[in-house]
Design a protein around this motif. Structure first.
Motif, mmCIF file in Angstrom:
data_model
loop_
_atom_site.group_PDB
_atom_site.id
_atom_site.type_symbol
_atom_site.label_atom_id
_atom_site.label_comp_id
_atom_site.label_asym_id
_atom_site.label_seq_id
_atom_site.Cartn_x
_atom_site.Cartn_y
_atom_site.Cartn_z
ATOM 1 N N TYR A 40 0.368 8.181 -10.082
ATOM 2 C CA TYR A 40 0.764 6.874 -10.301
ATOM 3 C C TYR A 40 -0.393 5.927 -10.482
ATOM 4 N N LEU A 41 -1.233 5.901 -9.534
ATOM 5 C CA LEU A 41 -2.340 5.153 -9.592
ATOM 6 C C LEU A 41 -3.256 5.582 -10.631
ATOM 7 N N ARG A 42 -3.529 6.946 -11.055
ATOM 8 C CA ARG A 42 -4.589 7.272 -12.033
ATOM 9 C C ARG A 42 -4.026 6.968 -13.381
ATOM 10 N N HIS A 43 -2.650 7.019 -13.620
ATOM 11 C CA HIS A 43 -2.202 6.418 -15.209
ATOM 12 C C HIS A 43 -2.365 5.009 -14.995
ATOM 13 N N TYR A 44 -2.114 4.327 -13.788
ATOM 14 C CA TYR A 44 -2.376 2.837 -13.749
ATOM 15 C C TYR A 44 -3.776 2.365 -14.044
ATOM 16 N N VAL A 45 -4.677 3.045 -13.381
ATOM 17 C CA VAL A 45 -5.987 2.750 -13.627
ATOM 18 C C VAL A 45 -6.502 2.985 -15.242
ATOM 19 N N GLU A 46 -5.876 4.159 -15.753
ATOM 20 C CA GLU A 46 -6.225 4.570 -17.118
ATOM 21 C C GLU A 46 -5.755 3.777 -18.133
ATOM 22 N N ASP A 67 -7.505 17.330 1.608
ATOM 23 C CA ASP A 67 -6.362 17.824 1.423
ATOM 24 C C ASP A 67 -6.523 18.539 -0.327
ATOM 25 N N LYS A 68 -6.094 19.712 -0.440
ATOM 26 C CA LYS A 68 -5.944 20.130 -1.573
ATOM 27 C C LYS A 68 -4.997 19.924 -2.510
ATOM 28 N N ASN A 69 -3.901 19.096 -1.930
ATOM 29 C CA ASN A 69 -2.916 19.009 -2.784
ATOM 30 C C ASN A 69 -2.935 17.469 -3.000
ATOM 31 N N PHE A 70 -3.984 16.840 -2.997
ATOM 32 C CA PHE A 70 -4.286 15.656 -2.994
ATOM 33 C C PHE A 70 -3.758 14.887 -4.489
ATOM 34 N N HIS A 71 -4.373 15.631 -5.489
ATOM 35 C CA HIS A 71 -4.073 15.427 -6.991
ATOM 36 C C HIS A 71 -2.686 15.424 -7.543
ATOM 37 N N ASN A 72 -2.001 16.123 -6.582
ATOM 38 C CA ASN A 72 -0.520 16.601 -6.980
ATOM 39 C C ASN A 72 0.304 15.575 -6.532
ATOM 40 N N TYR A 73 0.044 14.899 -5.512
ATOM 41 C CA TYR A 73 0.983 13.498 -4.720
ATOM 42 C C TYR A 73 1.303 12.578 -6.011
ATOM 43 N N MET A 96 -7.175 -5.432 -10.600
ATOM 44 C CA MET A 96 -7.134 -5.281 -8.992
ATOM 45 C C MET A 96 -6.294 -6.224 -8.155
ATOM 46 N N GLN A 97 -6.147 -7.601 -8.533
ATOM 47 C CA GLN A 97 -5.730 -8.637 -7.918
ATOM 48 C C GLN A 97 -3.979 -8.325 -7.890
ATOM 49 N N PRO A 98 -3.435 -8.013 -8.908
ATOM 50 C CA PRO A 98 -1.969 -7.677 -8.663
ATOM 51 C C PRO A 98 -1.794 -6.598 -7.981
ATOM 52 N N SER A 131 8.497 3.661 -2.881
ATOM 53 C CA SER A 131 9.177 5.061 -2.767
ATOM 54 C C SER A 131 8.038 6.263 -2.569
ATOM 55 N N LEU A 132 6.996 5.852 -3.767
ATOM 56 C CA LEU A 132 5.809 6.873 -3.840
ATOM 57 C C LEU A 132 4.977 6.783 -2.755
ATOM 58 N N LEU A 133 4.747 5.654 -2.181
ATOM 59 C CA LEU A 133 3.978 5.506 -1.057
ATOM 60 C C LEU A 133 4.355 6.035 0.247
ATOM 61 N N LYS A 134 5.934 6.011 0.252
ATOM 62 C CA LYS A 134 6.503 6.410 1.678
ATOM 63 C C LYS A 134 6.451 8.109 1.521
ATOM 64 N N GLN A 135 6.604 8.586 0.526
ATOM 65 C CA GLN A 135 6.373 10.042 0.284
ATOM 66 C C GLN A 135 5.116 10.546 0.551
ATOM 67 N N LEU A 136 4.143 9.710 0.244
ATOM 68 C CA LEU A 136 2.784 10.017 0.484
ATOM 69 C C LEU A 136 2.688 10.298 2.137
ATOM 70 N N LEU A 137 3.050 9.134 2.834
ATOM 71 C CA LEU A 137 2.654 9.191 4.011
ATOM 72 C C LEU A 137 3.627 10.104 4.814
#
Length: 1296
Positions: A58-64, A47-53, A112-114, A14-20
């Motif tokens: 989600y990816l930032r939280h996942y990496v941290e 894109d100035k709104n990049f970090h607001n998507y 990265m693998q999963p 759902s999040l990827l679809k919203q980004l697209l």
């Protein structure tokens, strides 16, 4: 990190679809997949709104959560120094080192693998859902198509909105390869349709750039020929989308493939052409499919011109050649006729808009014409054949016109789907006509003619093509009464007129196509038939003749067309009589005016038709040469009589009642006809002689009022005129009756008020954002137009006399600020004679306004008669000298120094101009501009006369005696009675020889003796004497009691000053010249007609000074008796009527109409021919005068009236008089033409700076020598004497 749960996958999807969706605009605008990938990779930067998507969060939280511990440990390790060896090399930083170590860690690989596996599953799921959605859309679309299968063909056309606005996804090369395989003709229909639907959703750029494109293109073209509409429509939909979003190097392949596919379809199917009562239904599947394909091609043809210049020429050539190849397809199957591509193209684009666009730019036109010449001339042959066939069928079947011609154009609420064979043929004829009409415009297009066609022995030339078109127009001149479309009408006559109008607008094209005797003969054949009382074979005579008149007027409006009208006598009006087109037109016009065309009904001989032929005549008599041809036929008299009759009927017509529609319409028709006649009369003022003819009709006041009415409304003179009423106003203002009519019409008052508003009032209704800049020029730009209009109005001394004479200045003790001048004397009082504090304080812009007045005074005083009037009435010189005395530094004018400012410099210039007489080498006029340096104005100012001697140049030495000259010996020899004629020929030959070898001999006593003997010889010869010999013998008492006017006395003083400067006369000259003037006044008074005219110039004596008499007095060394005897002898010669304005003024020897007109022969004859010869001999000067609104006739009148005083040096003035007397009066015309030719560079230069009239009036004729131009004048004599001199001799007969 462990594998993501199903809930997390759904959330991530759902999040990827919203980004697209958020970045959809950026991705959809990408021309290719690679570009879209680049956009996504650099999205954080753009894109100035990049970090607001939410997806990024989600990816930032996942990496941290996965790598947070690793990053902290590596940071502590490096900051403690354990890893210094890794970061001490100088090319890494702490952050780079931490990043590298983190990426090398086992935790990173476990994260990265999963994540990769999950994202692949998510993306594939999105793609599958997208394809399912697309399939559902296509299914719905197909169902909608089936439900609308009975709709019109254009509802599902190839370029409809759905073709361009569908969404699409990116597609991989592998998928395109699969689609190409599915499109193979061996595949089932459903598979191919499905593949086409997927292809239509893909980006065209991806498809066209794929490796399998060539295979795809072949299979797409094969699908075009399929009878199933789903297949062909989907292919067209893809082609349409490709045309709109792909570069030319790609779309040309699609277009050429489409053209070849259509061509092969026509060749294979051979659709029958409807004959008899059969029809063509464009909803038939095979026809509808071809029509859609050709429509897509036609849309591309019209759009491609906007961008193909950016690509190599070979791309454009492929498109053009494939089009021509398709259109040249022609089937020959005996008597059976088949449908051809041109038939469907004509239905879609009946006026060949595509060809017009292709021929518009030189880039494409060159290729089009080259291909037509080398490979596809058959297209021209076919188009020409269709026009010929249509023309012949009109005569053969005597049709009333194409019954559905107007129905070809699609109306807003009705669409046709069935066309008869006749309608198809007519559509192709219209297309062919527009095609040929565009070819005619261009030189290389015309070079394709003549063209060989079937059933014609000789090739068809350009002239024959135009004749064919004219015959078509004769058969169908106007659409039915119900037709309201005029600009886009498809009626044959309207179409032909459009072509002919376009041809007329281009000089070279018209010369090759229209200005040919066969064309003129064809146009005038119905007119000649009507003149001969025959029935003309026209279906609608009035409409056809009106169109003929329209074309004739456009031809006559050009120089080459007018020459054809006037000089080509190739029209056969009787078995053995040929005449010119101009005479045929004027005779027919006179018949129409008199309602004397028996073959035309009352309805046909309408005012509209008559007005159209009057307009043709107007284009002819607008020129001096044309007026010479039309004048003997009395057109001006006939038009004036018709106007008077119409005016009388309009005055008698009762005022219509509110509900009386027919009566109102009749009155309106009468008023329009009256205005047409008045406008035609007004246009006689375009030439000097035409103005005299208008004055003799008695309608000059009404015509000038009509002109003023149109002038104030800023209306165009006519559809053929490039300039406004400026030339007419100037021409009218040159004469006394003309300027009086201008005054009565209110024109002069309006001009003065307009000037005052611009000079003093400014634009009160304009909001002042910033202060107006201080004018840097003596005359502000806002006032230049009014200044030039005043100069044009007051250029002639006669106009100044009519407007100023006997009118004192107001000289009020107080002027209110709201008080505005309304006449020329008022203007002089407020702007020139500013001699009181009240006048100074009444001006808002004193210095600017007074400078304007002084500049105007300077131009007025260039005309010596105007200056003498102003000086005699207003003491201009005394006023200017007094103003100079007041402009000194000290209290005593005699001791103080002059203050140098713009006004004192301007006054000094005017004072020198009016006080010092002489040509370019005999006086020096001070400049108006200051110089740089210590002495900005080195010219001395003065406050009393005479002016300082520095303003007078030393005159050239004048030879009083020359015993060694051949001409002196000739004059001394006796004249034998039997050789009088040969004596005159010898004298002229010797005169020309001396003029070219040593002209200085012809001065002083030699010149006086020569003139004396020549006049005696001519006046005693019965063949040379034109007027009756002068019988004059005045008593001494009557001469002594004769009183000269103040103007004449001032003129005498001026002449005496000039003679003293030239050292020609002694101190007693003033008394002798006064005596001569008194004798002449008595003599000329007895020679004048008694006039009842209200014109000031026609009352009492000649308005001005007798400059020829003064010139003769100086030539005769101040001998009054010899001068009088010579002038009396001259008065019997024709030359006197032109070089002696005072002698011919209101003379009994001239026709009464001309004598009472107030227009001198030097204007209506000499100046008339000067303008005529200028147009031929010095066309650039003639054009410059037209552009400036000034006229050569005004300058000729100015120069000749004052005998070139102040414009030529004394020697050249003497040569002017002697040349006209010896060589003939027509040399006056040739002299003026030679002067204009001499001044051509200056005239062209000052025309550009909009000061032509100022230059010609204020500047002398520098560098002009008779001897240098005598050969040119002799050439003009050989060419034009047979025209000019006989007309000069008509002086005693009625000019009209």
């Amino acid at each position: 990190m462990s594998q993501l749960s199903s809930e997390e996958e759904l959330e991530l999807q759902s999040l990827l679809k919203q980004l697209l969706i958020s970045v959809n605009e950026k991705i959809s605008g990408a021309p290719s997949t690679e570009c879209a990938e680049e956009i996504l990779l650099h999205l954080e930067e753009t894109d100035k709104n990049f970090h607001n998507y939410e997806f990024v969060k989600y990816l930032r939280h996942y990496v941290e959560s996965s790598l947070g511990t690793v990053v902290e440990e590596e940071t502590k390790s490096l900051t403690r120094g354990e890893g210094q060896h890794a970061i001490g090399s100088g090319h890494d930083t702490l952050i780079h080192a931490i990043t590298r170590r983190t990426r090398d860690s086992a935790e990173y690989q476990q994260m990265m693998q999963p994540l990769k596996n999950t994202m692949i599953i998510i993306v594939e799921s999105l793609i599958n859902k997208f394809e399912e959605d697309q399939m559902r859309k296509e299914e719905l679309h197909r169902e909608r198509q089936h439900s609308q299968s009975n709709s019109r063909y254009h509802d599902n056309c190839s370029d409809s909105d759905s073709s361009f606005n569908q969404s699409y996804a990116f597609i991989r090369q592998e998928q395109l390869q699969v689609l190409a395989e599915k499109l193979d003709s061996s595949q089932p229909k459903e598979v191919r349709c499905q593949a086409l639907q997927v292809l239509c959703c893909a980006p065209p750029s991806d498809v066209l750039s794929c490796e399998s494109w060539s295979s795809l293109r072949r299979k797409l073209c094969a699908a075009l020929t399929e009878p199933d509409p789903d297949l062909s429509d989907n292919v067209l939909q893809f082609f349409a989308k490709s045309f709109s979003s792909s570069p030319l190097n790609v779309t040309r392949e699609i277009y050429t493939s489409l053209a070849k596919s259509v061509e092969s379809s026509f060749e294979s199917q051979k659709l029958s052409f409807p004959t008899g009562s059969g029809d063509l239904d464009i909803n038939r599947p095979e026809v509808s499919r071809l029509l859609k394909q050709i429509r897509l091609m036609n849309d591309f043809q019209k759009e491609v011109t906007t961008f193909w210049i950016r690509y190599p020429e070979k791309y454009m050539e492929e498109i053009i050649e494939s089009t021509f190849s398709l259109l040249s397809l022609h089937h020959e199957h005996g008597t059976e006729k088949v449908l051809e591509p041109i038939h469907l193209l004509a239905l879609l684009d009946i006026k060949a808009t595509w060809f017009n666009k292709w021929m518009h730019g030189s880039y494409s036109r060159t290729v089009v014409l080259r291909l037509l010449e080398r490979k596809y001339k058959s297209l021209i042959v076919a188009a020409l054949q269709r026009c010929i066939h249509y023309s012949e069928s009109c005569f053969a079947h005597d049709t009333t016109g194409p019954q559905s011609a107007e129905q070809q154009s699609t109306g807003p609420g009705f669409q046709r789907s069935v066309y008869s064979g006749e309608e198809l043929e007519y559509a192709v004829f219209v297309h062919s006509l527009c095609f040929l009409g565009k070819l005619l415009i261009y030189t290389n297009g015309r070079s394709l003619f003549p063209v060989k066609v079937k059933k014609r022995k000789d090739p068809v030339s350009l002239t024959e093509l135009v004749v064919i078109l004219i015959h078509i127009m004769y058969q169908h001149p106007e659409p039915p009464l119900g037709d309201t479309s005029s600009t886009d009408s498809l009626w044959p006559g309207c179409l032909v007129m459009e072509v002919l109008w376009t041809v007329c607008e281009r000089t070279e094209c018209a010369a090759e196509c229209l200005y040919q005797p066969p064309v003129i003969e064809t146009l005038l054949a119905p007119v000649i038939a009507l003149l001969n009382g025959q029935q003309c074979k026209l279906k609608s005579p009035a409409a056809t003749l009106t169109l003929i008149a329209d074309i004739l007027a456009r031809i006559a409006n050009t120089d080459r067309g007018l020459a054809l009208f006037l000089h080509e006598k190739n029209l056969l009006v009787a078995p053995s009589e040929r005449t010119s087109a101009a005479l045929v037109v004027v005779q027919f016009t006179l018949r129409l005016l008199n309602k004397d065309v028996s073959s035309l009904s009352e309805c046909d001989a309408s005012h509209t038709l008559c007005g159209a032929f009057i307009f043709v005549c107007r284009q002819i008599h607008n020129t001096c040469e044309g007026l010479q041809v039309l004048r003997p036929h009395g057109l001006h008299t006939a038009v004036a009589a018709a106007w008077k009759k119409t005016r009388t009927s309009s005055e008698r017509e009762p005022t219509p009642e509110p509900d009386a529609g027919a009566s109102t319409q009749d009155l309106q028709s009468i008023l329009v006809w009256e205005e047409t006649l008045l406008d035609s009369l007004l246009n006689f003022t375009a030439t000097p002689k035409g103005l005299l003819l208008l004055q003799q009709t008695g309608a000059i006041d009404e015509c000038v009022s009509h002109m003023f009415s149109r002038f104030t409304k800023k209306l165009q003179v006519s559809r053929c005129e490039k300039f406004g009423y400026g030339v007419m106003v100037t021409q009218v203002a040159a004469t006394a009756p003309g300027v009086a009519a201008l005054h009565r019409s209110g024109f002069v008052r309006a001009l003065v008020l307009e000037l005052w508003s611009a000079l003093e009032c400014g634009s009160e209704d304009v909001r002042v954002v910033r202060p107006r800049p201080t004018p840097m020029d003596p005359i502000d730009r806002s006032c230049v137009k009014s200044f030039l209009a005043l100069v044009n109005l007051l250029s002639s001394s006669q106009s100044v006399w009519e407007l100023v004479a006997r009118q004192p200045l107001a000289n009020k003790s107080e002027y209110t600020l709201r008080e505005m001048p309304t006449s020329v004397p008022d203007l002089i009082d407020r702007l020139i004679a500013v001699n009181s504090e009240a006048k100074i304080h009444s001006l808002f812009h004193y210095e600017q306004s007074h400078t304007f007045g002084l500049r105007l005074l300077s131009v007025l005083c260039c005309n010596l008669d105007s200056f003498l009037l102003l000086e005699s009435q207003y003491n201009i010189c005394s006023m200017l000298l007094h103003s100079q005395r007041d402009n000194v530094t000290g209290p005593d004018a005699s001791d103080g120094e002059f203050i140098i400012d713009s006004l004192s410099v301007e006054r000094n210039h005017v004072l020198v101009r009016v006080s010092v007489v002489g040509g370019p080498a005999e006086r020096r006029l001070p400049p108006r501009a200051l110089q740089e340096g210590d002495d900005p104005y080195p010219w001395p100012m003065f406050s009393s006369c005479p002016p300082p001697r520095c303003y007078s140049s030393d005159p050239p030495r004048i030879l009083q005696h020359s015993q060694d000259s051949e001409i002196v010996a000739f004059l001394a020899s006796p004249v034998e009675a039997e050789s009088e004629e040969s004596w005159m020929e010898t004298c002229r030959r010797l005169y020309c020889r001396v003029m070219t070898s040593d002209p200085s001999i012809l001065t002083g006593k030699v010149l006086a003796d020569l003139l004396d003997k020549v006049v005696v010889h001519l006046s005693s010869s019965p063949t040379e004497r034109f007027f009756s010999a002068a019988q004059y013998k005045a008593e001494e008492k009557s001469v002594t009691s004769a009183v000269l006017s103040s103007v004449e006395q001032l003129g005498i003083n001026m002449c005496v000053r000039y003679s003293r400067h030239l050292k020609l006369l002694d101190d007693d000259a003033e008394l002798d010249l006064t005596l001569l003037m008194k004798h002449l006044k008595i003599f000329l008074s007895s020679q004048r007609v008694k006039s009842s005219s209200e014109l000031i110039t026609q009352q009492d004596c000649y308005p001005g000074h007798d400059w020829l008499a003064s010139t003769v007095f100086l030539i005769m060394a101040g001998d009054p008796e010899r001068s009088l005897r010579w002038l009396l002898g001259l008065s019997s010669l024709l030359t006197s009527a032109f070089i002696w304005p005072a002698g011919i003024h209101a003379s009994v020897h001239v026709a009464v109409e001309a004598a009472e007109s107030g227009i001198p022969p030097v204007y209506w004859c000499t100046a008339h021919y000067v303008e005529m010869l200028l147009k031929v001999e010095v066309p650039l000067v003639h054009a410059a005068f037209r552009m400036s609104g000034f006229t050569p006739s005004q300058m000729c009148l100015h120069w000749l009236t004052q005998c070139f005083w102040n414009y030529l040096d004394w020697t050249e003035i003497c040569h002017y008089v002697s040349t006209c007397v010896l060589m003939g009066p027509d040399y006056q015309v040739y002299l003026c033409v030679a002067i204009f030719k001499h001044l051509q560079p200056e005239i062209l230069q000052h025309t550009q700076s909009q000061e032509l009239q100022i230059y010609l009036k204020e500047e002398p004729i520098r560098g002009f020598k008779f001897s240098d131009h005598l050969e040119f004048m002799e050439r003009l004599e050989r060419s034009y004497r047979d025209i000019v001199l006989p007309d000069m001799k008509t002086l005693r007969s009625s000019v009209g």
